[in-house]
Every structure is written in structure tokens, then in C-alpha cells.
Write a protein that holds these residues in place. Structure first.
Motif, PDB file in Angstrom:
ATOM      1  N   ALA A 275     -44.786  28.048   6.738  1.00  0.00           N
ATOM      2  CA  ALA A 275     -43.623  28.742   7.287  1.00  0.00           C
ATOM      3  C   ALA A 275     -42.598  27.743   7.815  1.00  0.00           C
ATOM      4  O   ALA A 275     -42.946  26.759   8.465  1.00  0.00           O
ATOM      5  CB  ALA A 275     -44.051  29.689   8.401  1.00  0.00           C
ATOM      6  N   ALA A 276     -41.324  28.012   7.529  1.00  0.00           N
ATOM      7  CA  ALA A 276     -40.231  27.184   8.055  1.00  0.00           C
ATOM      8  C   ALA A 276     -39.854  27.661   9.451  1.00  0.00           C
ATOM      9  O   ALA A 276     -39.875  28.859   9.737  1.00  0.00           O
ATOM     10  CB  ALA A 276     -39.034  27.255   7.126  1.00  0.00           C
ATOM     11  N   CYS A 277     -39.520  26.725  10.320  1.00  0.00           N
ATOM     12  CA  CYS A 277     -39.112  27.071  11.682  1.00  0.00           C
ATOM     13  C   CYS A 277     -38.291  25.929  12.256  1.00  0.00           C
ATOM     14  O   CYS A 277     -38.006  24.942  11.567  1.00  0.00           O
ATOM     15  CB  CYS A 277     -40.336  27.365  12.557  1.00  0.00           C
ATOM     16  SG  CYS A 277     -41.444  25.966  12.773  1.00  0.00           S
ATOM     17  N   HIS A 278     -37.915  26.062  13.502  1.00  0.00           N
ATOM     18  CA  HIS A 278     -37.221  24.998  14.220  1.00  0.00           C
ATOM     19  C   HIS A 278     -37.998  24.688  15.487  1.00  0.00           C
ATOM     20  O   HIS A 278     -38.433  25.602  16.202  1.00  0.00           O
ATOM     21  CB  HIS A 278     -35.793  25.407  14.578  1.00  0.00           C
ATOM     22  CG  HIS A 278     -34.855  25.383  13.423  1.00  0.00           C
ATOM     23  ND1 HIS A 278     -34.865  26.352  12.433  1.00  0.00           N
ATOM     24  CD2 HIS A 278     -33.889  24.488  13.072  1.00  0.00           C
ATOM     25  CE1 HIS A 278     -33.935  26.072  11.539  1.00  0.00           C
ATOM     26  NE2 HIS A 278     -33.325  24.957  11.896  1.00  0.00           N
ATOM     27  N   ALA A 279     -38.202  23.400  15.743  1.00  0.00           N
ATOM     28  CA  ALA A 279     -38.854  22.950  16.971  1.00  0.00           C
ATOM     29  C   ALA A 279     -37.768  22.583  17.980  1.00  0.00           C
ATOM     30  O   ALA A 279     -36.985  21.656  17.752  1.00  0.00           O
ATOM     31  CB  ALA A 279     -39.747  21.756  16.694  1.00  0.00           C
ATOM     32  N   ILE A 280     -37.722  23.310  19.070  1.00  0.00           N
ATOM     33  CA  ILE A 280     -36.739  23.063  20.124  1.00  0.00           C
ATOM     34  C   ILE A 280     -37.421  22.236  21.209  1.00  0.00           C
ATOM     35  O   ILE A 280     -38.394  22.677  21.831  1.00  0.00           O
ATOM     36  CB  ILE A 280     -36.218  24.390  20.696  1.00  0.00           C
ATOM     37  CG1 ILE A 280     -35.625  25.241  19.566  1.00  0.00           C
ATOM     38  CG2 ILE A 280     -35.195  24.141  21.788  1.00  0.00           C
ATOM     39  CD1 ILE A 280     -35.453  26.699  19.932  1.00  0.00           C
ATOM     40  N   VAL A 281     -36.935  21.022  21.398  1.00  0.00           N
ATOM     41  CA  VAL A 281     -37.580  20.062  22.296  1.00  0.00           C
ATOM     42  C   VAL A 281     -36.899  20.130  23.655  1.00  0.00           C
ATOM     43  O   VAL A 281     -35.700  19.860  23.782  1.00  0.00           O
ATOM     44  CB  VAL A 281     -37.505  18.648  21.711  1.00  0.00           C
ATOM     45  CG1 VAL A 281     -38.138  17.652  22.677  1.00  0.00           C
ATOM     46  CG2 VAL A 281     -38.189  18.593  20.358  1.00  0.00           C
ATOM     47  N   LYS A 282     -37.673  20.502  24.682  1.00  0.00           N
ATOM     48  CA  LYS A 282     -37.108  20.641  26.022  1.00  0.00           C
ATOM     49  C   LYS A 282     -37.082  19.329  26.785  1.00  0.00           C
ATOM     50  O   LYS A 282     -36.192  19.094  27.590  1.00  0.00           O
ATOM     51  CB  LYS A 282     -37.918  21.677  26.809  1.00  0.00           C
ATOM     52  CG  LYS A 282     -37.859  23.076  26.245  1.00  0.00           C
ATOM     53  CD  LYS A 282     -38.453  24.090  27.222  1.00  0.00           C
ATOM     54  CE  LYS A 282     -39.941  23.844  27.439  1.00  0.00           C
ATOM     55  NZ  LYS A 282     -40.528  24.831  28.380  1.00  0.00           N
ATOM     56  N   SER A 283     -38.088  18.491  26.568  1.00  0.00           N
ATOM     57  CA  SER A 283     -38.185  17.255  27.354  1.00  0.00           C
ATOM     58  C   SER A 283     -38.818  16.162  26.519  1.00  0.00           C
ATOM     59  O   SER A 283     -39.741  16.424  25.735  1.00  0.00           O
ATOM     60  CB  SER A 283     -39.021  17.508  28.618  1.00  0.00           C
ATOM     61  OG  SER A 283     -39.160  16.328  29.360  1.00  0.00           O
ATOM     62  N   VAL A 284     -38.303  14.951  26.676  1.00  0.00           N
ATOM     63  CA  VAL A 284     -38.786  13.799  25.924  1.00  0.00           C
ATOM     64  C   VAL A 284     -39.016  12.645  26.890  1.00  0.00           C
ATOM     65  O   VAL A 284     -38.163  12.346  27.719  1.00  0.00           O
ATOM     66  CB  VAL A 284     -37.783  13.368  24.830  1.00  0.00           C
ATOM     67  CG1 VAL A 284     -38.282  12.128  24.084  1.00  0.00           C
ATOM     68  CG2 VAL A 284     -37.514  14.512  23.856  1.00  0.00           C
ATOM     69  N   SER A 285     -40.183  12.008  26.797  1.00  0.00           N
ATOM     70  CA  SER A 285     -40.442  10.782  27.537  1.00  0.00           C
ATOM     71  C   SER A 285     -40.186   9.598  26.619  1.00  0.00           C
ATOM     72  O   SER A 285     -40.540   9.629  25.441  1.00  0.00           O
ATOM     73  CB  SER A 285     -41.893  10.734  28.036  1.00  0.00           C
ATOM     74  OG  SER A 285     -42.152  11.822  28.899  1.00  0.00           O
ATOM     75  N   VAL A 286     -39.585   8.546  27.152  1.00  0.00           N
ATOM     76  CA  VAL A 286     -39.247   7.381  26.353  1.00  0.00           C
ATOM     77  C   VAL A 286     -40.191   6.236  26.732  1.00  0.00           C
ATOM     78  O   VAL A 286     -40.302   5.873  27.902  1.00  0.00           O
ATOM     79  CB  VAL A 286     -37.788   6.959  26.586  1.00  0.00           C
ATOM     80  CG1 VAL A 286     -37.465   5.695  25.787  1.00  0.00           C
ATOM     81  CG2 VAL A 286     -36.840   8.093  26.197  1.00  0.00           C
ATOM     82  N   LEU A 287     -40.860   5.701  25.721  1.00  0.00           N
ATOM     83  CA  LEU A 287     -41.762   4.561  25.917  1.00  0.00           C
ATOM     84  C   LEU A 287     -41.232   3.380  25.127  1.00  0.00           C
ATOM     85  O   LEU A 287     -40.622   3.553  24.072  1.00  0.00           O
ATOM     86  CB  LEU A 287     -43.175   4.909  25.421  1.00  0.00           C
ATOM     87  CG  LEU A 287     -43.847   6.123  26.043  1.00  0.00           C
ATOM     88  CD1 LEU A 287     -45.145   6.429  25.325  1.00  0.00           C
ATOM     89  CD2 LEU A 287     -44.112   5.886  27.511  1.00  0.00           C
ATOM     90  N   PRO A 288     -41.458   2.137  25.591  1.00  0.00           N
ATOM     91  CA  PRO A 288     -41.037   0.984  24.800  1.00  0.00           C
ATOM     92  C   PRO A 288     -41.727   0.989  23.454  1.00  0.00           C
ATOM     93  O   PRO A 288     -42.866   1.418  23.311  1.00  0.00           O
ATOM     94  CB  PRO A 288     -41.505  -0.209  25.656  1.00  0.00           C
ATOM     95  CG  PRO A 288     -41.643   0.334  27.026  1.00  0.00           C
ATOM     96  CD  PRO A 288     -42.082   1.758  26.860  1.00  0.00           C
TER      97      PRO A 288
END
Length: 346
Positions: free
Chosen positions: A332-345
Motif C-alpha cells: 500500500a502507498a502512503c505518506h509518512a509524516i515525521v513529527k520529530s527528528v533527532s540529529v546524530l553526527p
């Protein structure tokens, strides 16, 4: 490359371990008592398996006929406690590891510079902080010219401030010293920040061994890292700073906009937790969330939806009712809506 396959019995625990570790940091991860330290002790020659085979760069360390002593295995070992000689200066502790090696002086200068140990050379271990002692222990292990570096929970005895102090040095070690490293830990943040690959252990068995990104995005394996840690680790590169101050990070899944101050060209690892992802069958409109990535459902298991976003994999944690309401199924096709992202080196 280190190849490990052995069995060893203990009262109440039987180890049956098999994995391979490439260059970079391979984390041995699992709950206390699952056999992580026993495994690296067998690799280092501090414990003899009942049977098996351990090979380092094509050189047999242990099999039915060979059992090299620890000093002949060319393995540097960094313990939880630094185990420095208290009566020796930092310089003499470091030189102790290289005392029989040709060309050790050149390596001494290079490694002390890499770990910024110059200001510490004349001090005694008792005058050092926990993080400084571990840096010296790492330098001593490197000066033995190892083909493999073993670290048994090197940050476990440190407080958060000292962990923050030493983590960048471990990252530098990973990136600049091209040799395989086995890193024992039960700390998810350490594994996420440092490891390239992971060996998941449970009750003396290897549940899975492979790239960290595969483990995190596999609905069958992610719970072993902890339900709240399930998600994805996606590589990205900062490509532009937009007029409104947001940075555009290009990933294999598509562009992601983040509020961060990094120059274009900076490589990052983006941590996206499964419980921070919302799914929509249609392209979302009228939302404050900026990051909506086209995705395809691969698998649904135990409340986790595994998604393909180009070459990347991601997990979304949603309820069975939501799965039914959205009519989600493999393909199934869909969209992933990302609420929060952590940034790592990177």
C-alpha cells in the motif's frame, strides 16, 4: 574482519555465538547477563570456549588445534575501569603498551595528538577525570598496534558529563582508525551514536547480526532494542539553508527540513522514532508538520508498520484500529509524516 563462532557452557547459561564484524564499530547489545562480556573475553583470549573458531583478518586465534594466548592475538582491550598503573605517569602508562614495538615513537606522537593526551602526559592516573582516564586507556590499547579493539562498556562507570566528554573521541576513533572494534553496551544512545553494525544478544544467543539501520527498522528486531527506541536511522546531507532559517537535508527518502545550524555539505544521521511518525494514505494538506515522505508498506507486525522510502526503511507505530481504518497492507502507498527528528553526527 573478525569471524566468531563458538560455544561455551556455564551453570545456568549456555553460549552459542556466531557473527562477523567488519571495520568500524560493531556493538554487542543486550540485557545484562546475556553473554556480551563473555563473548569479547573469548575473542581476546581471556576465556577458552568449549569448541568453535575465532579468526581475525584470516589469522586463526582459536579452533580445535590453535589457542593463541592473549598477548599473541594483537587485540587491544579497554575495560570499564581504565586499569592504568597508578604509580606510573600517563606517558609511562602509554609507553608500556609499545615497549617492544619498532616505530612506536611515531605512533606515540600520532595517537597522543589524536586523543589530545599531550597535556596529561606528566600526570598520574589519580589526578585524572574518569573521561581522561578512559582516553589514556584507549591510547594505551592503540599503542599495542592491535588488529582489533575491544571495548567492554567503557562509559558505564562515567557520569553524564564525562560521557559527553569522551563520546566525540570515540567517534573520531571510529572514523580515523580503520580497524574493527567490538563495543559492549546496553545503552541505546551509545549504540545509535557510535555503531555501524550491531550484534543483538539474548540469553547466550545471537538473535541478529548486521547493519544497525537494518535492526532499527525491522519490526521483528526493533523491540529487542526497546519499544520506545524502535524507528529508523537515516543518512542525510545538509544541502541548503533556507530563507526562513530551516536547513534542507537531502536523504534517500527525500528532503527533510530541520531547524539546525550546520553548513552545507555536513553529513548527518537522522534518528526518527516510530512513535513520532503519523501515516496518511493521501498527500497531507493543512498540517504544520513539514516533513511528509512518500512511502510503501512492506510489513505490519505487533503494531509496527515497516515502510520503504526509496532505499531507506522506517517504522511507524500505530494502533490496529488505525491499520484497519487506513486499509494498510503490504504494497500500500502512503505518506509518512515525521513529527520529530533527532540529529546524530555521521
Amino acid at each position: 574482519m573478525i569471524e566468531v563462532e563458538f560455544q561455551r557452557g556455564f551453570p545456568g547459561l549456555s553460549l552459542d555465538v556466531a557473527f562477523q564484524a567488519p571495520a568500524g564499530i560493531t556493538a554487542l547489545f543486550g540485557p545484562s547477563g546475556c553473554g556480551k562480556t563473555t563473548t569479547v573475553n573469548a575473542v581476546a583470549g581471556l576465556l577458552r570456549p568449549d569448541r568453535g573458531r575465532i579468526v581475525l583478518n584470516g589469522r586463526v586465534l582459536f579452533d580445535g588445534r590453535t589457542d593463541l594466548p592473549p598477548q599473541a592475538r594483537r587485540i587491544g582491550y579497554v575495560f570499564q575501569d581504565a586499569r592504568l598503573f597508578p604509580h606510573l605517569s600517563v606517558a609511562r602508562n602509554l609507553r608500556f603498551a609499545a615497549r617492544w614495538r619498532r616505530g612506536a615513537d611515531a605512533d606515540f606522537d600520532r595517537i597522543t595528538a589524536m586523543l589530545d593526551l599531550g597535556p596529561l602526559l606528566h600526570r598520574r592516573p589519580a589526578t585524572l577525570s574518569g573521561g581522561e582516564r578512559q582516553r589514556v586507556a584507549i591510547g594505551r590499547a592503540l599503542l599495542s598496534a592491535p588488529e582489533l579493539l575491544v571495548m567492554d562498556e567503557p562509559l558505564a562507570a562515567l557520569d553524564e558529563a564525562r560521557k559527553t566528554e569522551i563520546l566525540p573521541w570515540l567517534e573520531r576513533l571510529r572514523d580515523e582508525v580503520r580497524l574493527p572494534m567490538l563495543y559492549v553496551s546496553h545503552s541505546v544512545p551509545e549504540v545509535l551514536r557510535l555503531a555501524n553494525s550491531v550484534v543483538l544478544m539474548q540469553q547466550g544467543r545471537v538473535r541478529h547480526a548486521g547493519p544497525l539501520t537494518e535492526v532499527l527498522a525491522d519490526p521483528a528486531l526493533a523491540p529487542l532494542m526497546g519499544a520506545r527506541e524502535a524507528g529508523a536511522l537515516i543518512a542525510g546531507t545538509v544541502v541548503a539553508r533556507e530563507a526562513d532559517g530551516l536547513s534542507r537535508v537531502m536523504t534517500a527518502a527525500g528532503p527533510i527540513w530541520l531547524a539546525l545550524d550546520r553548513p552545507p555539505g555536513t553529513r548527518l544521521r537522522l534518528r526518527i522514532l516510530a512513535h513520532e511518525v503519523i501515516l496518511s494514505r493521501a498527500a497531507p494538506q493543512g498540517l504544520s508538520a513539514l516533513n511528509a515522505l512518500p512511502a510503501t508498506v512492506i510489513d505490519i507486525r505487533d503494531g509496527m508498520v515497516q515502510l520503504a522510502l526509496g532505499d531507506e526503511r522506517m517504522l511507524a507505530q500505530i494502533t490496529p484500529r488505525s491499520v484497519q481504518m487506513l486499509d494498510l497492507k503490504a504494497g500500500a502507498a502512503c505518506h509518512a509524516i515525521v513529527k520529530s527528528v533527532s540529529v546524530l553526527p555521521s
